[in-house]
Design a protein around this motif. Sequence first.
Motif, mmCIF file in Angstrom:
data_model
loop_
_atom_site.group_PDB
_atom_site.id
_atom_site.type_symbol
_atom_site.label_atom_id
_atom_site.label_comp_id
_atom_site.label_asym_id
_atom_site.label_seq_id
_atom_site.Cartn_x
_atom_site.Cartn_y
_atom_site.Cartn_z
ATOM 1 N N SER A 32 -5.788 22.251 3.438
ATOM 2 C CA SER A 32 -7.201 21.970 3.699
ATOM 3 C C SER A 32 -7.823 21.063 2.632
ATOM 4 O O SER A 32 -8.941 20.574 2.802
ATOM 5 N N LEU A 33 -7.104 20.847 1.534
ATOM 6 C CA LEU A 33 -7.591 19.958 0.474
ATOM 7 C C LEU A 33 -6.873 18.620 0.543
ATOM 8 O O LEU A 33 -5.662 18.576 0.756
ATOM 9 N N GLU A 34 -7.623 17.556 0.359
ATOM 10 C CA GLU A 34 -6.999 16.236 0.307
ATOM 11 C C GLU A 34 -6.055 16.210 -0.892
ATOM 12 O O GLU A 34 -6.399 16.726 -1.971
ATOM 13 N N PRO A 35 -4.874 15.598 -0.752
ATOM 14 C CA PRO A 35 -3.923 15.555 -1.870
ATOM 15 C C PRO A 35 -4.518 14.965 -3.149
ATOM 16 O O PRO A 35 -4.282 15.484 -4.241
ATOM 17 N N ALA A 36 -5.321 13.903 -3.009
ATOM 18 C CA ALA A 36 -5.914 13.274 -4.198
ATOM 19 C C ALA A 36 -6.886 14.229 -4.888
ATOM 20 O O ALA A 36 -6.976 14.257 -6.117
ATOM 21 N N ARG A 37 -7.602 15.015 -4.086
ATOM 22 C CA ARG A 37 -8.552 15.986 -4.640
ATOM 23 C C ARG A 37 -7.805 17.078 -5.387
ATOM 24 O O ARG A 37 -8.206 17.486 -6.479
ATOM 25 N N LEU A 38 -6.708 17.543 -4.818
ATOM 26 C CA LEU A 38 -5.910 18.573 -5.471
ATOM 27 C C LEU A 38 -5.353 18.064 -6.802
ATOM 28 O O LEU A 38 -5.383 18.776 -7.815
ATOM 29 N N VAL A 39 -4.868 16.827 -6.818
ATOM 30 C CA VAL A 39 -4.362 16.231 -8.064
ATOM 31 C C VAL A 39 -5.489 16.147 -9.094
ATOM 32 O O VAL A 39 -5.293 16.425 -10.284
ATOM 33 N N ALA A 40 -6.698 15.773 -8.642
ATOM 34 C CA ALA A 40 -7.848 15.684 -9.553
ATOM 35 C C ALA A 40 -8.152 17.054 -10.170
ATOM 36 O O ALA A 40 -8.451 17.160 -11.360
ATOM 37 N N TYR A 41 -8.067 18.117 -9.359
ATOM 38 C CA TYR A 41 -8.271 19.467 -9.881
ATOM 39 C C TYR A 41 -7.186 19.814 -10.899
ATOM 40 O O TYR A 41 -7.476 20.343 -11.979
ATOM 41 N N GLU A 42 -5.939 19.525 -10.554
ATOM 42 C CA GLU A 42 -4.809 19.911 -11.415
ATOM 43 C C GLU A 42 -4.764 19.138 -12.729
ATOM 44 O O GLU A 42 -4.207 19.620 -13.712
ATOM 45 N N THR A 43 -5.352 17.931 -12.744
ATOM 46 C CA THR A 43 -5.319 17.099 -13.951
ATOM 47 C C THR A 43 -6.655 17.097 -14.702
ATOM 48 O O THR A 43 -6.846 16.307 -15.631
ATOM 49 N N ASN A 44 -7.563 17.990 -14.316
ATOM 50 C CA ASN A 44 -8.875 18.075 -14.972
ATOM 51 C C ASN A 44 -9.583 16.725 -15.002
ATOM 52 O O ASN A 44 -10.119 16.307 -16.033
ATOM 53 N N ASP A 45 -9.583 16.049 -13.857
ATOM 54 C CA ASP A 45 -10.209 14.736 -13.775
ATOM 55 C C ASP A 45 -11.670 14.803 -14.247
ATOM 56 O O ASP A 45 -12.456 15.587 -13.704
ATOM 57 N N PRO A 89 -19.691 23.120 -19.812
ATOM 58 C CA PRO A 89 -18.399 22.915 -19.157
ATOM 59 C C PRO A 89 -17.306 22.727 -20.198
ATOM 60 O O PRO A 89 -17.509 22.063 -21.210
ATOM 61 N N SER A 90 -16.163 23.348 -19.968
ATOM 62 C CA SER A 90 -15.047 23.226 -20.915
ATOM 63 C C SER A 90 -14.284 21.930 -20.690
ATOM 64 O O SER A 90 -13.449 21.549 -21.498
ATOM 65 N N GLY A 91 -14.550 21.266 -19.547
ATOM 66 C CA GLY A 91 -13.794 20.067 -19.196
ATOM 67 C C GLY A 91 -12.534 20.388 -18.423
ATOM 68 O O GLY A 91 -11.719 19.512 -18.148
ATOM 69 N N LYS A 92 -12.387 21.667 -18.058
ATOM 70 C CA LYS A 92 -11.159 22.085 -17.373
ATOM 71 C C LYS A 92 -11.443 22.749 -16.032
ATOM 72 O O LYS A 92 -12.479 23.373 -15.827
ATOM 73 N N ILE A 93 -10.472 22.599 -15.152
ATOM 74 C CA ILE A 93 -10.482 23.233 -13.842
ATOM 75 C C ILE A 93 -9.172 24.009 -13.728
ATOM 76 O O ILE A 93 -8.119 23.498 -14.117
ATOM 77 N N ARG A 94 -9.246 25.241 -13.257
ATOM 78 C CA ARG A 94 -8.020 26.030 -13.086
ATOM 79 C C ARG A 94 -7.684 26.136 -11.605
ATOM 80 O O ARG A 94 -8.541 26.432 -10.774
ATOM 81 N N VAL A 95 -6.419 25.885 -11.297
ATOM 82 C CA VAL A 95 -5.918 26.017 -9.930
ATOM 83 C C VAL A 95 -4.858 27.109 -9.940
ATOM 84 O O VAL A 95 -3.905 27.063 -10.721
ATOM 85 N N ASN A 96 -5.023 28.099 -9.077
ATOM 86 C CA ASN A 96 -4.061 29.189 -8.979
ATOM 87 C C ASN A 96 -3.510 29.226 -7.559
ATOM 88 O O ASN A 96 -4.263 29.299 -6.589
ATOM 89 N N ALA A 97 -2.182 29.146 -7.442
ATOM 90 C CA ALA A 97 -1.546 29.141 -6.121
ATOM 91 C C ALA A 97 -0.887 30.480 -5.851
ATOM 92 O O ALA A 97 -0.230 31.053 -6.719
ATOM 93 N N SER A 98 -1.109 30.965 -4.634
ATOM 94 C CA SER A 98 -0.430 32.167 -4.171
ATOM 95 C C SER A 98 0.155 31.822 -2.813
ATOM 96 O O SER A 98 -0.521 31.900 -1.794
ATOM 97 N N GLY A 99 1.400 31.389 -2.832
ATOM 98 C CA GLY A 99 2.009 30.880 -1.608
ATOM 99 C C GLY A 99 1.325 29.587 -1.213
ATOM 100 O O GLY A 99 1.221 28.656 -1.998
ATOM 101 N N LYS A 100 0.815 29.553 0.013
ATOM 102 C CA LYS A 100 0.118 28.359 0.502
ATOM 103 C C LYS A 100 -1.389 28.434 0.286
ATOM 104 O O LYS A 100 -2.122 27.545 0.703
ATOM 105 N N GLU A 143 -18.811 16.057 -11.454
ATOM 106 C CA GLU A 143 -19.354 16.301 -10.116
ATOM 107 C C GLU A 143 -19.600 17.798 -9.887
ATOM 108 O O GLU A 143 -20.663 18.201 -9.406
ATOM 109 N N LEU A 144 -18.623 18.624 -10.246
ATOM 110 C CA LEU A 144 -18.758 20.070 -10.036
ATOM 111 C C LEU A 144 -19.842 20.657 -10.935
ATOM 112 O O LEU A 144 -20.606 21.528 -10.510
ATOM 113 N N THR A 145 -19.900 20.196 -12.178
ATOM 114 C CA THR A 145 -20.897 20.718 -13.110
ATOM 115 C C THR A 145 -22.311 20.410 -12.633
ATOM 116 O O THR A 145 -23.212 21.233 -12.774
ATOM 117 N N MET A 146 -22.526 19.229 -12.038
ATOM 118 C CA MET A 146 -23.863 18.824 -11.607
ATOM 119 C C MET A 146 -24.185 19.247 -10.179
ATOM 120 O O MET A 146 -25.253 18.936 -9.668
#
Length: 197
Positions: A73-86, A33-44, A92-95
């Motif tokens: 459809s994503l909880e706001p806290a979850r989206l922030v976690a994705y965007e900040t590479n929590d 794992p690189s320790g990073k998560i990428r989020v790409n938005a296309s409109g909504k 969790e995702l790696t395992m």
Amino acid sequence: MNTDRKALWAVRQSALPAVVRLCPDCSGMGHRPSGKIRVNASGKLLDVWLLLSCAACDRTSKVPVHERVHVSSLEPARLVAYETNDPAVVRELTMSASLAAKNGYRLDWTGSWQLETRTPLYAFDDPTPLKVLVSFELPAPVRVERLLMRGLGLSRTAVRRMVGEGRIRLPLALDAKAHQDFELTLHGPRCSDRRAH
């Protein structure tokens, strides 16, 4: 006499598991794992990927986590976690066995765990049984025999002999791979001697 002796063994994380999948550049199979998560938005709509690095050539590859999902459809806290590479979400995702199955790769848990033992001073000829709770901090599949060898500091032959004599009582087969909490009991030799009378 104390008849309720207990100990805790904990399977702790020492590293994240490796991801075993083919690298299209170098044909290597190991990724970390690189320790990073990428989020790409296309409109909504959002795409979310876990980023991996090939252990051989360092090429970055993407593991789809969410594809074309509505932002609501994503909880706001979850989206922030994705965007900040929590780090907790990366872990969790790696395992995640379900993410691995969905994307056609497997996890290699080699070197990802260590056994922490909190065992009171215990003599193997003590007639008082010792109950040992083995707890798992991560879902690494670990052979029961290997756990016993590490936890008791005994050879494979000695562990097998004690199991055969009924001095180690297990809810699982000795060659089973455990990944969830279980309890075992250690008995001194006089325990079986007493049952024989």
